[in-house]
Write a protein that holds these residues in place. Structure first.
Motif, PDB file in Angstrom:
ATOM      1  N   ALA A   1     -13.124  -4.133   2.677  1.00 35.56           N
ATOM      2  CA  ALA A   1     -12.474  -4.670   1.396  1.00 35.56           C
ATOM      3  C   ALA A   1     -11.474  -3.508   0.903  1.00 35.56           C
ATOM      4  CB  ALA A   1     -13.805  -4.298   0.373  1.00 35.56           C
ATOM      5  N   GLY A   2     -10.604  -3.159   1.692  1.00 34.15           N
ATOM      6  CA  GLY A   2      -9.554  -2.370   1.563  1.00 34.15           C
ATOM      7  C   GLY A   2      -8.374  -3.510   1.179  1.00 34.15           C
ATOM      8  N   PRO A   3      -7.156  -3.057   0.970  1.00 32.06           N
ATOM      9  CA  PRO A   3      -6.088  -4.055   0.625  1.00 32.06           C
ATOM     10  C   PRO A   3      -5.975  -5.149   1.705  1.00 32.06           C
ATOM     11  CG  PRO A   3      -5.389  -1.757   0.380  1.00 32.06           C
ATOM     12  CD  PRO A   3      -6.565  -1.774   1.008  1.00 32.06           C
ATOM     13  N   ALA A   4      -5.748  -4.952   2.987  1.00 30.47           N
ATOM     14  CA  ALA A   4      -5.864  -6.094   3.923  1.00 30.47           C
ATOM     15  C   ALA A   4      -6.909  -6.843   3.704  1.00 30.47           C
ATOM     16  CB  ALA A   4      -5.733  -5.287   5.300  1.00 30.47           C
ATOM     17  N   GLY A   5      -8.181  -6.487   3.860  1.00 29.57           N
ATOM     18  CA  GLY A   5      -9.308  -7.409   3.574  1.00 29.57           C
ATOM     19  C   GLY A   5      -9.272  -8.472   2.408  1.00 29.57           C
ATOM     20  N   LEU A   6      -8.961  -7.617   1.163  1.00 27.97           N
ATOM     21  CA  LEU A   6      -8.715  -8.442  -0.134  1.00 27.97           C
ATOM     22  C   LEU A   6      -7.439  -9.522  -0.186  1.00 27.97           C
ATOM     23  CD1 LEU A   6      -9.154  -5.379  -2.742  1.00 27.97           C
ATOM     24  CD2 LEU A   6     -10.846  -7.087  -1.857  1.00 27.97           C
ATOM     25  N   ALA A   7      -6.518  -9.250   0.239  1.00 30.42           N
ATOM     26  CA  ALA A   7      -5.444 -10.018   0.648  1.00 30.42           C
ATOM     27  C   ALA A   7      -5.740 -11.136   1.453  1.00 30.42           C
ATOM     28  CB  ALA A   7      -4.132  -9.268   1.297  1.00 30.42           C
TER      29      ALA A   7
ATOM     30  N   PRO B   1       6.751  -0.077   9.624  1.00 26.08           N
ATOM     31  CA  PRO B   1       8.162   0.766   9.232  1.00 26.08           C
ATOM     32  C   PRO B   1       8.433   0.601   7.705  1.00 26.08           C
ATOM     33  CG  PRO B   1       8.910  -0.856  10.751  1.00 26.08           C
ATOM     34  CD  PRO B   1       7.121  -0.692  10.710  1.00 26.08           C
ATOM     35  N   ASN B   2       7.991  -0.609   7.106  1.00 31.47           N
ATOM     36  CA  ASN B   2       8.201  -1.039   5.945  1.00 31.47           C
ATOM     37  C   ASN B   2       7.152  -0.633   4.847  1.00 31.47           C
ATOM     38  OD1 ASN B   2       6.547  -2.846   6.890  1.00 31.47           O
ATOM     39  ND2 ASN B   2       8.238  -4.592   6.436  1.00 31.47           N
ATOM     40  N   GLY B   3       6.152   0.151   5.276  1.00 27.45           N
ATOM     41  CA  GLY B   3       4.811   0.478   4.433  1.00 27.45           C
ATOM     42  C   GLY B   3       3.903  -0.450   4.480  1.00 27.45           C
ATOM     43  N   PRO B   4       2.672  -0.163   4.500  1.00 27.44           N
ATOM     44  CA  PRO B   4       1.444  -0.690   4.909  1.00 27.44           C
ATOM     45  C   PRO B   4       1.231  -1.949   3.894  1.00 27.44           C
ATOM     46  CG  PRO B   4       0.788   1.328   4.343  1.00 27.44           C
ATOM     47  CD  PRO B   4       2.343   1.583   4.655  1.00 27.44           C
ATOM     48  N   LEU B   5       1.527  -1.645   2.545  1.00 28.18           N
ATOM     49  CA  LEU B   5       1.145  -2.641   1.531  1.00 28.18           C
ATOM     50  C   LEU B   5       1.827  -3.767   1.532  1.00 28.18           C
ATOM     51  CD1 LEU B   5      -0.097  -0.436  -1.494  1.00 28.18           C
ATOM     52  CD2 LEU B   5      -1.575  -1.624   0.069  1.00 28.18           C
TER      53      LEU B   5
ATOM     54  N   SER C   1       5.041  -3.171  -3.314  1.00 29.66           N
ATOM     55  CA  SER C   1       3.759  -2.830  -2.788  1.00 29.66           C
ATOM     56  C   SER C   1       2.530  -3.653  -3.236  1.00 29.66           C
ATOM     57  CB  SER C   1       3.662  -1.411  -2.934  1.00 29.66           C
ATOM     58  OG  SER C   1       4.820  -0.582  -2.276  1.00 29.66           O
ATOM     59  N   HIS C   2       2.633  -4.787  -3.910  1.00 38.32           N
ATOM     60  CA  HIS C   2       1.642  -5.581  -4.282  1.00 38.32           C
ATOM     61  C   HIS C   2       1.202  -6.555  -3.267  1.00 38.32           C
ATOM     62  CE1 HIS C   2       5.398  -8.202  -4.872  1.00 38.32           C
ATOM     63  NE2 HIS C   2       4.702  -9.159  -4.797  1.00 38.32           N
ATOM     64  N   LEU C   3      -0.133  -7.048  -3.572  1.00 37.05           N
ATOM     65  CA  LEU C   3      -0.755  -7.950  -2.786  1.00 37.05           C
ATOM     66  C   LEU C   3      -0.387  -9.330  -3.144  1.00 37.05           C
ATOM     67  CD1 LEU C   3      -4.419  -6.410  -2.441  1.00 37.05           C
ATOM     68  CD2 LEU C   3      -2.303  -5.979  -0.972  1.00 37.05           C
ATOM     69  N   PRO C   4      -0.737 -10.585  -2.344  1.00 32.02           N
ATOM     70  CA  PRO C   4      -0.348 -11.788  -2.552  1.00 32.02           C
ATOM     71  C   PRO C   4      -0.896 -12.274  -4.079  1.00 32.02           C
ATOM     72  CG  PRO C   4      -1.240 -11.939  -0.536  1.00 32.02           C
ATOM     73  CD  PRO C   4      -1.496 -10.469  -1.011  1.00 32.02           C
ATOM     74  N   GLY C   5      -0.006 -12.803  -4.669  1.00 39.17           N
ATOM     75  CA  GLY C   5      -0.531 -13.340  -5.963  1.00 39.17           C
ATOM     76  C   GLY C   5      -0.712 -12.756  -7.199  1.00 39.17           C
ATOM     77  N   GLN C   6      -0.452 -11.383  -7.024  1.00 41.41           N
ATOM     78  CA  GLN C   6      -0.619 -10.458  -8.424  1.00 41.41           C
ATOM     79  C   GLN C   6       0.356  -9.130  -8.212  1.00 41.41           C
ATOM     80  OE1 GLN C   6      -4.512  -9.937  -9.429  1.00 41.41           O
ATOM     81  NE2 GLN C   6      -4.298  -8.026 -10.505  1.00 41.41           N
ATOM     82  N   ARG C   7       1.185  -8.968  -9.127  1.00 40.81           N
ATOM     83  CA  ARG C   7       1.805  -7.783  -8.900  1.00 40.81           C
ATOM     84  C   ARG C   7       1.466  -6.335  -9.526  1.00 40.81           C
ATOM     85  NH1 ARG C   7       7.193  -7.972  -7.233  1.00 40.81           N
ATOM     86  NH2 ARG C   7       8.068 -10.259  -6.937  1.00 40.81           N
ATOM     87  N   ILE C   8       1.784  -5.374  -9.068  1.00 41.80           N
ATOM     88  CA  ILE C   8       1.389  -4.188  -9.870  1.00 41.80           C
ATOM     89  C   ILE C   8       2.014  -4.099 -11.278  1.00 41.80           C
ATOM     90  CG2 ILE C   8       1.515  -1.786  -9.634  1.00 41.80           C
ATOM     91  CD1 ILE C   8       1.559  -2.148  -6.611  1.00 41.80           C
ATOM     92  N   PRO C   9       1.550  -3.576 -12.189  1.00 31.98           N
ATOM     93  CA  PRO C   9       1.964  -3.670 -13.640  1.00 31.98           C
ATOM     94  C   PRO C   9       3.224  -2.403 -13.717  1.00 31.98           C
ATOM     95  CG  PRO C   9      -0.633  -3.723 -13.939  1.00 31.98           C
ATOM     96  CD  PRO C   9      -0.175  -3.477 -12.378  1.00 31.98           C
TER      97      PRO C   9
ATOM     98  N   ASN D   1       3.835   6.193  -1.799  1.00 29.34           N
ATOM     99  CA  ASN D   1       4.958   6.509  -1.211  1.00 29.34           C
ATOM    100  C   ASN D   1       5.997   5.393  -0.988  1.00 29.34           C
ATOM    101  OD1 ASN D   1       3.980   9.096  -0.719  1.00 29.34           O
ATOM    102  ND2 ASN D   1       3.086   8.465   1.272  1.00 29.34           N
ATOM    103  N   THR D   2       5.577   4.339  -1.375  1.00 30.60           N
ATOM    104  CA  THR D   2       6.471   2.987  -1.541  1.00 30.60           C
ATOM    105  C   THR D   2       6.481   2.595  -2.789  1.00 30.60           C
ATOM    106  OG1 THR D   2       4.742   1.644  -0.732  1.00 30.60           O
ATOM    107  CG2 THR D   2       6.344   2.461   0.940  1.00 30.60           C
ATOM    108  N   THR D   3       7.661   1.959  -3.226  1.00 29.90           N
ATOM    109  CA  THR D   3       7.687   1.563  -4.707  1.00 29.90           C
ATOM    110  C   THR D   3       6.587   0.419  -5.124  1.00 29.90           C
ATOM    111  OG1 THR D   3       9.350  -0.020  -3.995  1.00 29.90           O
ATOM    112  CG2 THR D   3      10.306   1.828  -4.688  1.00 29.90           C
TER     113      THR D   3
END
Length: 396
Positions: free
Chosen positions: A16-22, A357-361, A64-72, A58-60
């Motif tokens: 249930a980390g970012p990859a699983g949630l996405a 290289p472009n950041g995991p998120l 770095s957001h997941l599909p369908g929802q931006r970081i505020p 470490n990335t902006t």
């Protein structure tokens, strides 16, 4: 956010980390596929919840957001640990992701046309399983000779929260990545005694931003070009940025920046504060750890130092052998075959393994949609095959 145990599901995501949630979000929202996300932790995104106190992305946040929802936007250019935890919790709620938390997956075996998961909540049958346990499953501790006899305190960076317990104590931080740099700076800023940073392979040191542009955006502009063309330009910019740091213990890395990421998976270290601390003499860069004695650490150059504490920022392992090693889906390094996101065989998929290289998120966001499409296509194919098999009349 906890679901009742399921005995069957169209797709099960382990992690249930970012990859699983996405991936779960894309399966549900784009394809209408019932998806269950299982995690042994008591909350989603557990590796983010346990980061040290002053952790920042470490990335902006913009990328770095997941599909369908931006970081505020209120989280700023580089969101903090707490910003990201709030974001992931909100993501689970808004995207209506079904979670089974506190559920350990003990084994995965083929069963008919799908998979059977042996879990602490009982057996679960599924036609597709997604491995998304991430890169930070189990702390890695190098096999240093003599570690067990060390008289001082030994801490893996995964258990480091803040510098308070180490005030007035001499500390050796082992590693040259972002965690090691952040920990060394925290110690220097919060009253630790003498601080050493043991470096085996010289890292690429970059600033968090160059002028108005974050470094990850600048590096993204070079993503299309081969390492042979990009690395000389980056190397020149590093020398102009820092000057010659060899007198402080940072020699030139053996490979260019992009070649390092592509060939070894090591990303550059954001070093603005670290370099200031090193130049000011508050952090001393030393050679790699060779062995450990009761009261000393032996370095690769033959020198000995006497820390009261060793903090090993030596990374984590994926630790997938016990879960799926018997299925032949891992490569020689223990990673799922096929790259960052792939179908690794017979309805088993994987996402989020390795350091892009472009950041995991950002990589997770870009990979989750096509991977969900692959999963949906697989389920459609297996559904058709099952329906055809059921439609064949039995012989008299």
């Amino acid at each position: 956010m906890t679901a009742q145990p399921h005995d069957s599901s169209d797709a099960v995501v382990i992690g249930a980390g970012p990859a699983g949630l996405a991936v779960a979000r894309e399966l549900e929202h784009r394809h209408g596929i019932e998806t269950l996300v299982i995690d042994r932790a008591a909350a989603p995104a557990i590796s983010w919840r346990t980061r040290y106190d002053n952790f920042r992305l470490n990335t902006t946040g913009l990328l770095s957001h997941l599909p369908g929802q931006r970081i505020p936007l209120a989280a700023g250019r580089w969101p903090s640990r707490d910003d990201m935890v709030r974001y992931f919790d909100n993501y689970v709620r808004r995207q209506n992701i079904t979670l089974e938390l506190g559920c350990e997956v003990n084994g995965v075996v083929r069963a008919g046309g799908g998979w059977r998961l042996d879990t602490s909540a009982g057996e679960i049958q599924t036609r597709a399983v997604v491995l998304a346990t991430g890169n930070y499953r189990t702390p890695t501790i190098p096999p240093w000779p003599g570690l067990s006899q060390f008289n001082g305190e030994f801490v893996h960076s995964g258990r480091f929260r803040n510098a308070w317990p180490f005030r007035g104590r001499d500390v050796l931080v082992v590693g040259a990545g972002n965690s090691a740099a952040d920990i060394a700076v925290q110690l220097a800023n919060n009253g630790a005694g003498r601080i050493w940073l043991a470096v085996r392979t010289p890292p690429h040191l970059v600033r968090r931003a160059i002028g108005p542009l974050p470094s990850d955006i600048l590096l993204e502009l070079f993503a299309w070009a081969p390492a042979s063309a990009v690395d000389p330009i980056i190397g020149l910019s590093e020398r102009l940025m820092w000057g010659d740091l060899s007198a402080y213990g940072f020699n030139r890395p053996p490979l260019g920046l992009k070649a390092t990421v592509e060939q070894t998976g090591r990303i550059p270290t954001l070093a603005d504060e670290l370099i200031d601390a090193v130049r000011a003499g508050r952090v001393e860069v030393v050679a790699a750890v060779e062995a450990i004695e009761r009261d000393h650490v032996v370095l690769a150059d033959g020198n000995r130092i006497s820390p009261a504490v060793i903090i090993a920022a030596t990374g984590f392992s994926m630790d997938l052998d016990g879960l799926v090693g018997h299925l032949g889906v891992l490569d020689e390094r223990g990673k799922p075959r096929g790259g960052f996101a792939s179908h690794i065989g017979d309805g088993m998929f994987a996402i989020g393994y390795g350091i892009p290289p472009n950041g995991p998120l950002r990589a997770i966001r870009l990979a989750a949609t096509p991977l969900a499409r692959q999963i949906a296509a697989h389920l459609a194919t297996t559904s058709s095959a099952t329906a055809e098999a059921l439609a064949v009349p039995l012989a008299d």
